[in-house]
Design a protein around this motif. Sequence first.
Motif, PDB file in Angstrom:
ATOM      1  N   ILE A  89       0.826  -1.180   0.020  1.00  0.00           N
ATOM      2  CA  ILE A  89      -0.059  -0.189   0.105  1.00  0.00           C
ATOM      3  C   ILE A  89       0.926   1.154  -0.126  1.00  0.00           C
ATOM      4  O   ILE A  89       0.643   2.219  -0.677  1.00  0.00           O
ATOM      5  CB  ILE A  89      -0.870   0.002   1.181  1.00  0.00           C
ATOM      6  CG1 ILE A  89      -1.944  -0.997   1.186  1.00  0.00           C
ATOM      7  CG2 ILE A  89      -1.552   1.346   1.298  1.00  0.00           C
ATOM      8  CD1 ILE A  89      -2.998  -1.326   2.415  1.00  0.00           C
ATOM      9  N   ALA A  90       1.930   1.376   0.973  1.00  0.00           N
ATOM     10  CA  ALA A  90       2.817   2.380   0.858  1.00  0.00           C
ATOM     11  C   ALA A  90       3.525   2.563  -0.151  1.00  0.00           C
ATOM     12  O   ALA A  90       3.991   3.720  -0.615  1.00  0.00           O
ATOM     13  CB  ALA A  90       3.649   2.306   2.114  1.00  0.00           C
ATOM     14  N   ARG A  91       4.113   1.493  -0.985  1.00  0.00           N
ATOM     15  CA  ARG A  91       4.921   1.563  -2.157  1.00  0.00           C
ATOM     16  C   ARG A  91       4.235   1.798  -3.406  1.00  0.00           C
ATOM     17  O   ARG A  91       4.837   2.262  -4.312  1.00  0.00           O
ATOM     18  CB  ARG A  91       5.992   0.332  -2.175  1.00  0.00           C
ATOM     19  CG  ARG A  91       6.942   0.375  -0.972  1.00  0.00           C
ATOM     20  CD  ARG A  91       7.673  -1.008  -0.866  1.00  0.00           C
ATOM     21  NE  ARG A  91       8.630  -1.040  -2.169  1.00  0.00           N
ATOM     22  CZ  ARG A  91       9.247  -2.088  -2.393  1.00  0.00           C
ATOM     23  NH1 ARG A  91       9.113  -3.260  -1.932  1.00  0.00           N
ATOM     24  NH2 ARG A  91      10.151  -1.710  -3.629  1.00  0.00           N
ATOM     25  N   THR A  92       2.799   1.376  -3.632  1.00  0.00           N
ATOM     26  CA  THR A  92       2.307   1.426  -4.862  1.00  0.00           C
ATOM     27  C   THR A  92       0.927   2.287  -5.157  1.00  0.00           C
ATOM     28  O   THR A  92       0.647   2.404  -5.950  1.00  0.00           O
ATOM     29  CB  THR A  92       1.911   0.007  -5.149  1.00  0.00           C
ATOM     30  OG1 THR A  92       0.767  -0.414  -4.348  1.00  0.00           O
ATOM     31  CG2 THR A  92       3.068  -0.871  -5.461  1.00  0.00           C
ATOM     32  N   ARG A  93       0.816   3.126  -3.831  1.00  0.00           N
ATOM     33  CA  ARG A  93      -0.527   4.039  -3.804  1.00  0.00           C
ATOM     34  C   ARG A  93      -0.343   4.902  -5.047  1.00  0.00           C
ATOM     35  O   ARG A  93       0.552   5.551  -5.262  1.00  0.00           O
ATOM     36  CB  ARG A  93      -0.475   4.691  -2.452  1.00  0.00           C
ATOM     37  CG  ARG A  93      -2.021   5.149  -2.093  1.00  0.00           C
ATOM     38  CD  ARG A  93      -2.831   3.997  -2.360  1.00  0.00           C
ATOM     39  NE  ARG A  93      -3.994   4.068  -1.412  1.00  0.00           N
ATOM     40  CZ  ARG A  93      -4.879   3.184  -1.188  1.00  0.00           C
ATOM     41  NH1 ARG A  93      -4.609   1.972  -1.617  1.00  0.00           N
ATOM     42  NH2 ARG A  93      -5.993   3.242  -0.247  1.00  0.00           N
TER      43      ARG A  93
END
Length: 178
Positions: free
Chosen positions: A105-109
């Motif tokens: 979630i943090a890397r691809t949002r």
Amino acid sequence: WVEIAQTVSPSEKGKLLKLATDNADFLLKDTHARNRSGKDEITVLNSFDEKTITQLKQNGKKSALKINIKGKEDENTAVRAADLSADYIILNCLDWRVIPLENLIARTRGKSKLIAEVSNAEDARLVLETLELGADGVLLKASDADELMKALALVKKQAPKIEVVLAKVTSVKQISTG
């Protein structure tokens, strides 16, 4: 999203197919996902293929990478697919679900939509609430009509109702942390 388990009886499969067709955003079959109207189709890749993702994008077609997350290397592959603008990344976290999902979630949002594979409504709730943002959706591997109904109700309840309105910034000031 719904994928009907291959182990279900023909009568249960019929019920699941009807429920999925009437209620789910996408029905996953083999290497394609189709929406309710049947007009929007997504090519589902079972392994990372940079050339295919790029080619689908260039042809104006939607793609999804279905990936089993076993470790950091698989997380990095999912991020590479997001960087190529794969429309969806379908995650099956084999061991522990929350930590890899938080990382992704943090890397691809904002790059790709994360769809977490789940087997029941309770797992759907967990992935939709992870990091307070949650996955963008769930893929329920359906084998029971009652469980599918529970998951559909939960997902529809989770969908935020956000009204966007015009605003004017009147001032900006520094504030402390916390």
